[in-house]
Write an enzyme that holds these catalytic residues in place. Structure first.
Site, mmCIF file in Angstrom:
data_model
loop_
_atom_site.group_PDB
_atom_site.id
_atom_site.type_symbol
_atom_site.label_atom_id
_atom_site.label_comp_id
_atom_site.label_asym_id
_atom_site.label_seq_id
_atom_site.Cartn_x
_atom_site.Cartn_y
_atom_site.Cartn_z
ATOM 1 N N HIS A 140 44.495 32.740 37.856
ATOM 2 C CA HIS A 140 45.329 32.566 39.053
ATOM 3 C C HIS A 140 44.922 31.287 39.787
ATOM 4 O O HIS A 140 43.718 30.990 39.879
ATOM 5 C CB HIS A 140 45.129 33.744 40.008
ATOM 6 C CG HIS A 140 45.752 35.018 39.538
ATOM 7 N ND1 HIS A 140 46.865 35.575 40.137
ATOM 8 C CD2 HIS A 140 45.440 35.848 38.510
ATOM 9 C CE1 HIS A 140 47.190 36.689 39.511
ATOM 10 N NE2 HIS A 140 46.352 36.879 38.533
ATOM 11 N N ALA A 185 36.421 30.678 41.244
ATOM 12 C CA ALA A 185 35.664 31.932 41.095
ATOM 13 C C ALA A 185 35.824 32.401 39.654
ATOM 14 O O ALA A 185 36.947 32.514 39.150
ATOM 15 C CB ALA A 185 36.196 32.985 42.060
ATOM 16 N N MET A 244 40.660 35.762 34.021
ATOM 17 C CA MET A 244 40.043 36.290 35.263
ATOM 18 C C MET A 244 39.794 35.235 36.328
ATOM 19 O O MET A 244 39.656 35.571 37.495
ATOM 20 C CB MET A 244 38.676 36.894 34.891
ATOM 21 C CG MET A 244 38.358 38.138 35.610
ATOM 22 S SD MET A 244 39.521 39.455 35.263
ATOM 23 C CE MET A 244 38.953 39.961 33.637
ATOM 24 N N PRO A 245 39.725 33.945 35.991
ATOM 25 C CA PRO A 245 39.360 32.981 37.032
ATOM 26 C C PRO A 245 40.349 32.964 38.185
ATOM 27 O O PRO A 245 41.539 33.259 37.997
ATOM 28 C CB PRO A 245 39.388 31.641 36.291
ATOM 29 C CG PRO A 245 39.351 31.975 34.853
ATOM 30 C CD PRO A 245 39.948 33.315 34.715
ATOM 31 N N PHE A 246 39.837 32.695 39.355
ATOM 32 C CA PHE A 246 40.679 32.533 40.524
ATOM 33 C C PHE A 246 40.319 31.217 41.188
ATOM 34 O O PHE A 246 39.164 30.997 41.539
ATOM 35 C CB PHE A 246 40.481 33.696 41.493
ATOM 36 C CG PHE A 246 41.535 33.705 42.562
ATOM 37 C CD1 PHE A 246 41.293 33.148 43.804
ATOM 38 C CD2 PHE A 246 42.796 34.204 42.295
ATOM 39 C CE1 PHE A 246 42.286 33.122 44.791
ATOM 40 C CE2 PHE A 246 43.785 34.189 43.262
ATOM 41 C CZ PHE A 246 43.536 33.646 44.503
#
Lengths: 69, 69, 69, 69, 69, 69
Positions: free
Chosen positions: D41, E7, D1-3
């Site tokens: 991502h 994030a 999930m990290p961006f």
């Protein structure tokens, strides 16, 4: 007031497609949150596939691998 | 420590104008929050008018309509 | 049209200081690029010092070190 | 999930360096937070030195000054 | 000069983990691009699982579904 | 691959509204650009009205003025 940033890979998104994205997101914010059409900003950023990584790989390499398979 | 991102439409902003924006924002943060000049970063992003939407329209179209009226 | 994002550490920025930052940046964009006051958006994000790193350290630790010296 | 968004000045970062940054950040998030490799991502944005300000100056001018000294 | 924004979902990331992320990313940019340690900024934003969507679903719902399976 | 960030003022957006925004944007990117549903990330950030400026004013003040008129 909403401000929407849409990042996609740089794959020749057409003017018409950008228009549909902008109108679609603005309408969605109107429908769901009753946001003022004329205060909704949308920015589309187009990122080179070399500059976008997923799963530790550049999108360019992911696509090359997928094309070979 | 402050980090400022200024997004504007890509309309031929000159070097000198960028310099004034950078200095102005850095000075503002110094004046208002006493932030350290040498730790204040500013990034200016210039967005194609086709890629910026307002009120469901691309800026390009908004400007064309305004020029005709 | 401009969209400005100001990230600062969460250090009790007052309402009045936020107001000065918002007005100051909006005026700057008017003065330098003649941007429409009423289309300029500014967002201030306040980041916990633990969540901001500089030089490989959390701001919290940098400040503790500075306070001891 | 990290961006993850990495902004650097546009200084001819090579494909190979981008690959190392993408893999390195993705591995770091796996090691520290056990994040799913395939949901991480990374976007690298390359900013013109004229468009990046530090200490009230454009990076271009900072570098010119440093080269003369 | 680099500015990195990470994030992740708000899942109780510890101080120590944030420190490791900050140091790890800063070291990576030093190793790969020889960037100045003391000019590299990292911001970690923690996003509520309700506010993060993937595949059209909120992360909260994805996790509930995965816990039931 | 798309990554969408939606910033709105913090006005008690419900879970259900967030779900509709996430699904709506993801579907829009599928319809317009045929993007893979399961690779589309959406982040919703809720900004305090004091921290959002428009036309040089904080949204809080704009709303107070509008409520009096």
């Amino acid at each position: 007031m909403p401000f929407v940033q849409i990042a996609v890979t740089k794959d020749g998104v057409t003017r018409e497609q950008k228009q549909r994205l902008i109108l679609g997101v603005t309408q969605l914010l109107k429908d769901v949150l009753d946001k003022d059409f004329h205060l909704t900003h949308v920015i589309i950023s187009e990122v080179e596939p070399d500059n976008w990584g997923l799963g530790g790989e550049q999108v360019t390499d992911i696509r090359q691998r997928q094309n070979k398979s």
